[in-house]
Design a protein around this motif. Structure first.
Motif, short mmCIF file in Angstrom:
data_model
loop_
_atom_site.label_atom_id
_atom_site.label_comp_id
_atom_site.label_asym_id
_atom_site.label_seq_id
_atom_site.Cartn_x
_atom_site.Cartn_y
_atom_site.Cartn_z
N ALA A 180 12.04 104.08 39.65
CA ALA A 180 13.16 103.42 40.32
C ALA A 180 12.71 102.06 40.82
O ALA A 180 11.54 101.87 41.19
CB ALA A 180 13.66 104.26 41.49
N THR A 181 13.63 101.11 40.79
CA THR A 181 13.33 99.77 41.32
C THR A 181 13.38 99.83 42.84
O THR A 181 13.83 100.82 43.43
CB THR A 181 14.38 98.75 40.85
OG1 THR A 181 15.65 99.12 41.43
CG2 THR A 181 14.52 98.74 39.33
N ALA A 182 12.95 98.73 43.48
CA ALA A 182 12.99 98.66 44.95
C ALA A 182 14.41 98.86 45.46
O ALA A 182 14.63 99.38 46.55
CB ALA A 182 12.43 97.32 45.42
N GLU A 183 15.41 98.49 44.64
CA GLU A 183 16.82 98.65 45.06
C GLU A 183 17.32 100.07 44.80
O GLU A 183 18.47 100.39 45.12
CB GLU A 183 17.74 97.69 44.30
CG GLU A 183 17.47 96.19 44.48
CD GLU A 183 16.25 95.72 43.71
OE1 GLU A 183 16.01 96.22 42.58
OE2 GLU A 183 15.50 94.87 44.25
N GLY A 184 16.47 100.90 44.18
CA GLY A 184 16.87 102.28 43.95
C GLY A 184 17.55 102.51 42.61
O GLY A 184 18.10 103.59 42.36
N HIS A 185 17.52 101.54 41.68
CA HIS A 185 18.09 101.77 40.36
C HIS A 185 17.10 102.53 39.50
O HIS A 185 15.91 102.21 39.46
CB HIS A 185 18.44 100.45 39.68
CG HIS A 185 19.42 99.62 40.44
ND1 HIS A 185 20.63 100.13 40.87
CD2 HIS A 185 19.38 98.34 40.87
CE1 HIS A 185 21.28 99.19 41.53
NE2 HIS A 185 20.54 98.10 41.55
N THR A 186 17.61 103.54 38.77
CA THR A 186 16.75 104.34 37.91
C THR A 186 16.27 103.53 36.71
O THR A 186 17.05 102.82 36.08
CB THR A 186 17.54 105.57 37.40
OG1 THR A 186 17.84 106.40 38.53
CG2 THR A 186 16.74 106.38 36.39
N THR A 187 14.97 103.69 36.39
CA THR A 187 14.41 103.06 35.20
C THR A 187 13.70 104.13 34.37
O THR A 187 13.50 105.25 34.84
CB THR A 187 13.35 102.00 35.59
OG1 THR A 187 12.36 102.63 36.41
CG2 THR A 187 13.97 100.83 36.35
N THR A 188 13.34 103.78 33.12
CA THR A 188 12.48 104.66 32.32
C THR A 188 11.27 103.86 31.83
O THR A 188 11.34 102.64 31.72
CB THR A 188 13.22 105.26 31.11
OG1 THR A 188 13.68 104.19 30.28
CG2 THR A 188 14.37 106.14 31.53
N LEU A 189 10.19 104.59 31.54
CA LEU A 189 8.91 103.93 31.21
C LEU A 189 8.73 103.68 29.73
O LEU A 189 7.67 103.23 29.32
CB LEU A 189 7.74 104.80 31.70
CG LEU A 189 7.70 105.13 33.19
CD1 LEU A 189 6.50 106.04 33.49
CD2 LEU A 189 7.59 103.86 34.02
N GLY A 190 9.71 104.00 28.90
CA GLY A 190 9.55 103.89 27.45
C GLY A 190 9.33 105.26 26.85
O GLY A 190 8.80 106.16 27.51
N ARG A 191 9.74 105.44 25.57
CA ARG A 191 9.67 106.76 24.94
C ARG A 191 8.26 107.34 25.03
O ARG A 191 7.28 106.63 24.88
CB ARG A 191 10.11 106.67 23.47
CG ARG A 191 11.59 106.41 23.26
CD ARG A 191 12.51 107.38 23.97
NE ARG A 191 12.34 108.78 23.67
CZ ARG A 191 12.99 109.42 22.71
NH1 ARG A 191 13.83 108.78 21.92
NH2 ARG A 191 12.82 110.71 22.54
N GLY A 192 8.20 108.63 25.28
CA GLY A 192 6.91 109.30 25.41
C GLY A 192 6.21 108.97 26.72
O GLY A 192 5.03 109.24 26.91
N GLY A 193 6.96 108.42 27.68
CA GLY A 193 6.35 107.89 28.90
C GLY A 193 5.93 108.92 29.93
O GLY A 193 5.33 108.56 30.96
N SER A 194 6.20 110.20 29.70
CA SER A 194 5.89 111.13 30.80
C SER A 194 4.39 111.42 30.93
O SER A 194 3.94 111.79 32.01
CB SER A 194 6.71 112.41 30.73
OG SER A 194 6.69 112.92 29.46
#
Ligand code: ASP
Ligand code: MG
Length: 450
Positions: free
Chosen positions: A191-205
């Motif tokens: 999540a960004t500092a503003e609380g918006h959800t982001t993803t790290l890129g495929r296979g990112g877990s």
């Protein structure tokens, strides 16, 4: 490095939580590995991320009906897994608002006629969160939302972690986990500092797990997947490839750079910074083969090679000496920005060779444009890498192995700054013959030192 706790982080990939049966196996592993609590990171159920991306694409194209068909299939698939575990009643309450939200997001995309990267990340978060709630119920742990701690920048779809903010936010997690809590959280999300959800890129877990391991000062991160750790070669070319029991971080980095698929390259950086042990193990054979990636290199004999990696689909661009360095550097930059992977940039007074893999349609287009400008460009090459700590003390061993195999049509040696890998170019058509012979010669006969 002194560690206040002996915390372990476990991560299960999509196939390891893909069904009731798989989740039951994972639960047994969690019980065994985390008797005094710890953190478990889970991916979305296998296929979910693709399903959600397809639903977003359909919605963005105005086809809400087909987006909702995907949503219905997703709901069914999850209900089936929960029913198989007797946990449908438990997860229905946390799942309902998530599925409603996905429905709303898809409806919004269909109305706008656009699936924005930010909207897509919000939709993808639903898949990861459904899975984490189910896993929390199945492992008898507590769900915690990773977005509380995994702070990133705002590059939706491929966000970069903000390490200081992550570390600061993780303080209450460190405390609770040190007190014996068993927490289950999502992979892949931030999540960004503003609380918006982001993803790290495929296979990112995998990267989520190692970033959390770093921020929580874990002593070990375990990646549970469906292969026997990191293998000495691609088993589709080398049936006798075997798991490497212990390897250095340098070897793991070189392997993932040159083609091994088991570990995401981004996931290794936290291991180097924080110095924990990274274990890759097979959910289907928990007691059997596994690989430990150690911050301090295991002992290897001089010249010892631990694995052979390769990557196909490489194109070579040959710049004449008169082009200087500007032209190849500029081409490399433009191709990489378009999504190409660079495997070599070798400059000599007689000219410069750029070895590149155009991994996206945009990169293929950029390559075509360069080739159309009269620059000699050849496709159909592969890069082959010999990897091993033993090369640090005896790098010429790699050349002796090659020479022993006779007259290989080698297109160029790629020795970068890594001292534990030596790579070279060969025509793709030679891989099927060369890789098994190289493995046979350098890996099979070398024994791990005690
Ligand atoms: N679920 C995400 C994907 O399929 C992240 C992951 O599995 O690592 O890419
Ligand atoms: Mg994965």
């Amino acid at each position: 490095m002194s560690r206040p706790t002996s915390l372990r982080v476990l991560k299960f990939g999509g196939s390891s939580v893909g069904s009731a049966e798989a989740l039951r196996r994972a639960a047994a592993i969690v019980r065994e590995a985390l008797p005094a609590g710890g953190l478990v990171v889970v991916s979305a159920l296998r296929g979910t991320t693709d399903h959600i991306l397809e639903a977003c694409a359909a919605a963005g194209a105005g086809d809400l009906a087909s987006a909702q068909t995907h949503l219905a299939a997703l709901r069914e698939r999850h209900r089936e897994a929960a029913t198989g575990l007797g946990l449908l009643d438990t997860v229905e309450a946390p799942w309902k608002p998530l599925l409603d939200r996905l429905d709303q997001l898809l409806t919004g995309m269909a109305m706008l006629g656009e699936a924005t990267p930010r909207g897509r990340d919000a939709a993808l978060a639903v898949g990861e969160t459904l899975s984490a709630h189910l896993a929390a119920a199945c492992f008898q742990g507590t769900f915690q939302d990773v977005r509380e701690v995994l702070r990133t920048d705002g590059r939706f779809g491929k966000a970069r972690p903000q390490l200081e903010a992550l570390r600061a936010a993780a303080a209450p997690w460190r405390e609770a986990l040190a007190g014996g809590a068993l927490w289950i959280t999502q992979g892949f999300l931030g999540a960004t500092a503003e609380g918006h959800t982001t993803t790290l890129g495929r296979g990112g877990s995998d990267t989520s797990a190692t970033l959390l391991g770093e921020a929580l000062e874990a002593e070990e991160v375990q990646i549970w997947t469906d292969v026997d750790g990191v293998l000495s070669a691609d088993p589709s070319l080398v049936p006798e490839a075997r798991p490497i029991p212990r390897m250095s971080l340098g070897e793991a980095e070189a392997l993932s750079a040159f083609g091994a698929k088991v570990l995401h390259a981004d996931s290794l950086a936290p291991v180097g910074r924080a110095g924990f042990r990274l274990v890759v193990a097979n959910t289907l054979r928990p007691g059997a083969s596994r690989t430990e990636i150690l911050p301090a290199p295991p002992l290897r004999a001089a010249g010892e090679v631990t694995s052979v990696a390769y990557k196909e689909g490489i194109s070579l661009l040959r710049f004449p000496a008169a082009a200087g360095l500007e032209a190849p550097l500029d081409a490399a930059r433009r191709l990489e920005e378009a999504g190409a992977l660079r495997f070599g940039l070798i400059a000599s007074p007689a000219g410069t060779l750029l070895a590149i893999r155009p991994d996206t349609p945009a990169a293929a287009k950029a390559l075509d444009a360069l080739a159309a400008s009269d620059l000699p460009c050849e496709s159909g090459w592969a890069v082959v890498a010999l990897v091993g700590e033993g090369l640090r003390t005896d790098p010429l061993a790699a050349l002796r192995h090659l020479a022993a195999l006779g007259q290989e049509p080698i297109g160029g040696l790629l020795t970068g700054s890594s001292t534990v890998s030596i790579a070279f170019l060969v025509p793709e058509s030679r891989l099927g013959d060369l890789i098994p012979r190289l493995h046979d010669r350098c890996v099979t006969c070398s024994q791990e030192q005690p």
